[in-house]
Write a protein that holds these residues in place. Sequence first.
Motif, PDB file in Angstrom:
ATOM      1  N   MET A   5       3.700  12.057  10.497  1.00 40.72           N
ATOM      2  CA  MET A   5       3.113  10.731  10.350  1.00 40.72           C
ATOM      3  C   MET A   5       1.910  10.751   9.413  1.00 40.72           C
ATOM      4  SD  MET A   5       1.918   8.001  13.256  1.00 40.72           S
ATOM      5  CE  MET A   5       0.505   8.980  13.792  1.00 40.72           C
ATOM      6  N   ASN A   6       1.029  11.712   9.580  1.00 45.44           N
ATOM      7  CA  ASN A   6      -0.155  11.782   8.713  1.00 45.44           C
ATOM      8  C   ASN A   6       0.235  12.006   7.258  1.00 45.44           C
ATOM      9  OD1 ASN A   6      -1.995  11.300  10.717  1.00 45.44           O
ATOM     10  ND2 ASN A   6      -2.646  13.427  10.947  1.00 45.44           N
ATOM     11  N   ARG A   7       1.221  12.861   7.037  1.00 45.53           N
ATOM     12  CA  ARG A   7       1.649  13.144   5.660  1.00 45.53           C
ATOM     13  C   ARG A   7       2.306  11.921   5.029  1.00 45.53           C
ATOM     14  NH1 ARG A   7       3.323  18.634   7.564  1.00 45.53           N
ATOM     15  NH2 ARG A   7       5.519  18.029   7.449  1.00 45.53           N
ATOM     16  N   ILE A   8       3.100  11.208   5.816  1.00 44.12           N
ATOM     17  CA  ILE A   8       3.767  10.021   5.292  1.00 44.12           C
ATOM     18  C   ILE A   8       2.758   8.917   5.014  1.00 44.12           C
ATOM     19  CG2 ILE A   8       5.384   8.167   5.884  1.00 44.12           C
ATOM     20  CD1 ILE A   8       7.010  10.366   7.396  1.00 44.12           C
ATOM     21  N   GLN A   9       1.816   8.739   5.916  1.00 42.33           N
ATOM     22  CA  GLN A   9       0.780   7.732   5.679  1.00 42.33           C
ATOM     23  C   GLN A   9      -0.020   8.051   4.422  1.00 42.33           C
ATOM     24  OE1 GLN A   9      -1.470   7.559   9.329  1.00 42.33           O
ATOM     25  NE2 GLN A   9       0.004   6.213  10.338  1.00 42.33           N
ATOM     26  N   SER A  10      -0.296   9.323   4.211  1.00 44.08           N
ATOM     27  CA  SER A  10      -1.026   9.718   2.997  1.00 44.08           C
ATOM     28  C   SER A  10      -0.232   9.349   1.743  1.00 44.08           C
ATOM     29  CB  SER A  10      -1.307  11.223   3.018  1.00 44.08           C
ATOM     30  OG  SER A  10      -2.200  11.554   4.066  1.00 44.08           O
ATOM     31  N   GLN A  11       1.087   9.528   1.795  1.00 44.31           N
ATOM     32  CA  GLN A  11       1.926   9.151   0.667  1.00 44.31           C
ATOM     33  C   GLN A  11       1.924   7.638   0.451  1.00 44.31           C
ATOM     34  OE1 GLN A  11       3.504  11.034  -1.616  1.00 44.31           O
ATOM     35  NE2 GLN A  11       2.601  12.853  -0.668  1.00 44.31           N
ATOM     36  N   HIS A  12       1.945   6.880   1.548  1.00 43.99           N
ATOM     37  CA  HIS A  12       1.863   5.423   1.443  1.00 43.99           C
ATOM     38  C   HIS A  12       0.602   5.012   0.692  1.00 43.99           C
ATOM     39  CE1 HIS A  12       4.472   4.438   5.262  1.00 43.99           C
ATOM     40  NE2 HIS A  12       5.140   5.121   4.336  1.00 43.99           N
ATOM     41  N   PHE A  13      -0.537   5.557   1.118  1.00 49.19           N
ATOM     42  CA  PHE A  13      -1.811   5.111   0.560  1.00 49.19           C
ATOM     43  C   PHE A  13      -2.026   5.625  -0.864  1.00 49.19           C
ATOM     44  CE2 PHE A  13      -2.991   5.060   5.257  1.00 49.19           C
ATOM     45  CZ  PHE A  13      -2.591   3.741   5.396  1.00 49.19           C
ATOM     46  N   ARG A  14      -1.488   6.799  -1.156  1.00 48.78           N
ATOM     47  CA  ARG A  14      -1.536   7.285  -2.538  1.00 48.78           C
ATOM     48  C   ARG A  14      -0.748   6.351  -3.441  1.00 48.78           C
ATOM     49  NH1 ARG A  14       1.940   8.838  -5.591  1.00 48.78           N
ATOM     50  NH2 ARG A  14       3.477   8.936  -3.900  1.00 48.78           N
ATOM     51  N   PHE A  15       0.442   5.984  -2.985  1.00 50.30           N
ATOM     52  CA  PHE A  15       1.297   5.081  -3.751  1.00 50.30           C
ATOM     53  C   PHE A  15       0.627   3.727  -3.966  1.00 50.30           C
ATOM     54  CE2 PHE A  15       4.489   1.619  -3.178  1.00 50.30           C
ATOM     55  CZ  PHE A  15       5.139   1.731  -4.396  1.00 50.30           C
ATOM     56  N   LEU A  16       0.030   3.173  -2.924  1.00 51.70           N
ATOM     57  CA  LEU A  16      -0.593   1.852  -3.030  1.00 51.70           C
ATOM     58  C   LEU A  16      -1.872   1.899  -3.853  1.00 51.70           C
ATOM     59  CD1 LEU A  16      -0.067   0.544   0.617  1.00 51.70           C
ATOM     60  CD2 LEU A  16       1.188  -0.119  -1.448  1.00 51.70           C
ATOM     61  N   GLN A  17      -2.593   3.009  -3.760  1.00 52.91           N
ATOM     62  CA  GLN A  17      -3.855   3.133  -4.500  1.00 52.91           C
ATOM     63  C   GLN A  17      -3.628   3.042  -6.004  1.00 52.91           C
ATOM     64  OE1 GLN A  17      -6.924   3.266  -3.128  1.00 52.91           O
ATOM     65  NE2 GLN A  17      -7.807   3.200  -5.178  1.00 52.91           N
TER      66      GLN A  17
END
Length: 287
Positions: free
Chosen positions: A272-284
């Motif tokens: 979950m933490n790794r996937i959330q990090s990918q979400h926020f990297r993508f959105l950033q």
Amino acid sequence: MQIKNILIPIELFHIQADLYINNKDLPFVIMTHGLGGDKSCALDLYIQAYLEQGYNICCFDHRGFGKSSGKYKNLVDKNSQLKDWKAVIQYIKDEFNLTEKDLILWGYSFSGGHVLTLASEQNYRAVIANFPHVDGLASLCKYPIQYLLPATFLALTDMCYRVFGKAKNMSVVAKNRFAVLSGKDCYDGYYSLIPENQHWDNQVPARIVLTIPFYRPIAISHKIQTPTLIVGAKQDSLIPISRTRKTAQKSGHIEYFEEECGHFDLFHQPFMNRIQSQHFRFLQQLR
């Protein structure tokens, strides 16, 4: 932060949604659960993460799920659910004077297929599809062969019941795998998302068995022009990872990320933490 519980009218019914108004300068993330789930099934883990990033959120339940009303309880139907999505999107646009470019669509599993479908029809700020349903025919190949005929018979029975406004239900998950979601990890996986001491209605009208093979977002994903992140689960028991990868290759606007996990690990650590990090990297990178 302001929290509102609202009802969005659609036809003779209503969609219940929760609004988290955090920062009017940031986009709205619109999200809902996958097949058979509702807002209470671990979505709060992602809601909280997005709120900490400052996003506004609209989290809703499809008609017939949770506190949303509907003609049938827990009906899973891609056409009506896509209409639900469009009603919610229109409400958010009207209520906050926004456009599609202010909206991020977030889906998981079956609703992951919905957001890909919506992105093929209209351009949004971004789409995030987690372990999305991409090819019903391919997923059918993973269904236990000994249950194909009994499941089809149950679904045909439900179609007959529909004439009289009734439904014949089928389990979403089951220990013996005679269920809509039949992967080996589905029973324990789904129940891992249910809050302690909360009842989850583990059944849906069986007609979904007849229609889900023909729902194939992979066939229209080449039309996507919205910046899109697809997250795949390499050990997914429901969605062949080869079809998820193929879907991601269909459009140059799709970015792909893959985790070595199963279909329900979106909500479990360390994934979950790794996937959330990918979400926020993508959105950033879209800001």
